[in-house]
Design a protein around this motif. Structure first.
Motif, PDB file in Angstrom:
ATOM      1  N   SER A  91       0.844  -1.192   0.000  1.00  0.00           N
ATOM      2  CA  SER A  91       0.000   0.000   0.000  1.00  0.00           C
ATOM      3  C   SER A  91       0.882   1.246   0.000  1.00  0.00           C
ATOM      4  O   SER A  91       2.105   1.164   0.015  1.00  0.00           O
ATOM      5  CB  SER A  91      -0.907   0.001   1.221  1.00  0.00           C
ATOM      6  OG  SER A  91      -0.147   0.274   2.383  1.00  0.00           O
ATOM      7  N   GLN A  92       0.245   2.381   0.041  1.00  0.00           N
ATOM      8  CA  GLN A  92       0.976   3.644   0.068  1.00  0.00           C
ATOM      9  C   GLN A  92       1.661   3.834   1.414  1.00  0.00           C
ATOM     10  O   GLN A  92       1.293   3.233   2.409  1.00  0.00           O
ATOM     11  CB  GLN A  92       0.016   4.798  -0.184  1.00  0.00           C
ATOM     12  CG  GLN A  92      -0.619   4.750  -1.550  1.00  0.00           C
ATOM     13  CD  GLN A  92      -1.650   5.855  -1.721  1.00  0.00           C
ATOM     14  OE1 GLN A  92      -2.083   6.471  -0.762  1.00  0.00           O
ATOM     15  NE2 GLN A  92      -2.026   6.095  -2.957  1.00  0.00           N
ATOM     16  N   THR A  93       2.629   4.714   1.390  1.00  0.00           N
ATOM     17  CA  THR A  93       3.312   5.063   2.643  1.00  0.00           C
ATOM     18  C   THR A  93       2.358   5.860   3.533  1.00  0.00           C
ATOM     19  O   THR A  93       1.351   6.385   3.074  1.00  0.00           O
ATOM     20  CB  THR A  93       4.569   5.905   2.365  1.00  0.00           C
ATOM     21  OG1 THR A  93       4.176   7.074   1.660  1.00  0.00           O
ATOM     22  CG2 THR A  93       5.563   5.120   1.554  1.00  0.00           C
ATOM     23  N   THR A  94       2.713   5.951   4.787  1.00  0.00           N
ATOM     24  CA  THR A  94       1.895   6.767   5.702  1.00  0.00           C
ATOM     25  C   THR A  94       2.142   8.243   5.395  1.00  0.00           C
ATOM     26  O   THR A  94       3.141   8.615   4.766  1.00  0.00           O
ATOM     27  CB  THR A  94       2.277   6.485   7.168  1.00  0.00           C
ATOM     28  OG1 THR A  94       3.682   6.731   7.338  1.00  0.00           O
ATOM     29  CG2 THR A  94       1.963   5.080   7.566  1.00  0.00           C
ATOM     30  N   GLU A  95       1.238   9.082   5.851  1.00  0.00           N
ATOM     31  CA  GLU A  95       1.391  10.511   5.628  1.00  0.00           C
ATOM     32  C   GLU A  95       2.456  11.077   6.535  1.00  0.00           C
ATOM     33  O   GLU A  95       2.648  10.623   7.643  1.00  0.00           O
ATOM     34  CB  GLU A  95       0.067  11.250   5.900  1.00  0.00           C
ATOM     35  CG  GLU A  95      -1.039  10.911   4.930  1.00  0.00           C
ATOM     36  CD  GLU A  95      -1.795   9.657   5.327  1.00  0.00           C
ATOM     37  OE1 GLU A  95      -1.694   9.226   6.480  1.00  0.00           O
ATOM     38  OE2 GLU A  95      -2.476   9.089   4.457  1.00  0.00           O
ATOM     39  N   GLY A  96       3.108  12.101   6.053  1.00  0.00           N
ATOM     40  CA  GLY A  96       4.074  12.831   6.874  1.00  0.00           C
ATOM     41  C   GLY A  96       5.382  12.261   6.769  1.00  0.00           C
ATOM     42  O   GLY A  96       6.364  12.237   7.171  1.00  0.00           O
TER      43      GLY A  96
END
Length: 96
Positions: A91-96
């Motif tokens: 999945s995508q990376t986490t935000e920030g």
């Protein structure tokens, strides 16, 4: 019953991945049971194929940087005939 037709360990062995029953020291990939109780990623299977050289700490760190712990996981491997070329998903990376 579709659940009995797919045997992950047999598929991993077919792809040239090292498993508990089939040692393959030249394979850069091995079966990991780090998600055996769904603690790492509840939406992933209990048995994953991961790079052999990753430590438990590194696996946790990679999962921590992905949404819902969905670290990159192997979907296909060409085995020794194709130099262990592989396809991974995550999945995508986490935000920030």
């Amino acid at each position: 019953d579709g659940w009995t037709h797919y045997e992950p360990m047999r598929e991993y062995e077919r792809m040239g991945v090292e498993t508990e029953t089939t040692p393959r020291p030249s394979s850069p990939w091995c079966v990991s049971k780090t998600n055996s109780h769904y603690g790492l990623c509840p939406s992933y299977p209990t048995v994953l194929v991961l790079p052999r050289r990753l430590s438990e700490h590194e696996i946790q760190a990679v999962a921590g940087f992905r949404k819902k712990g969905r670290l990159p996981a192997m979907s296909w491997c060409g085995g020794p005939a194709l130099g262990y070329a592989s396809i991974w998903r995550c999945s995508q990376t986490t935000e920030g």
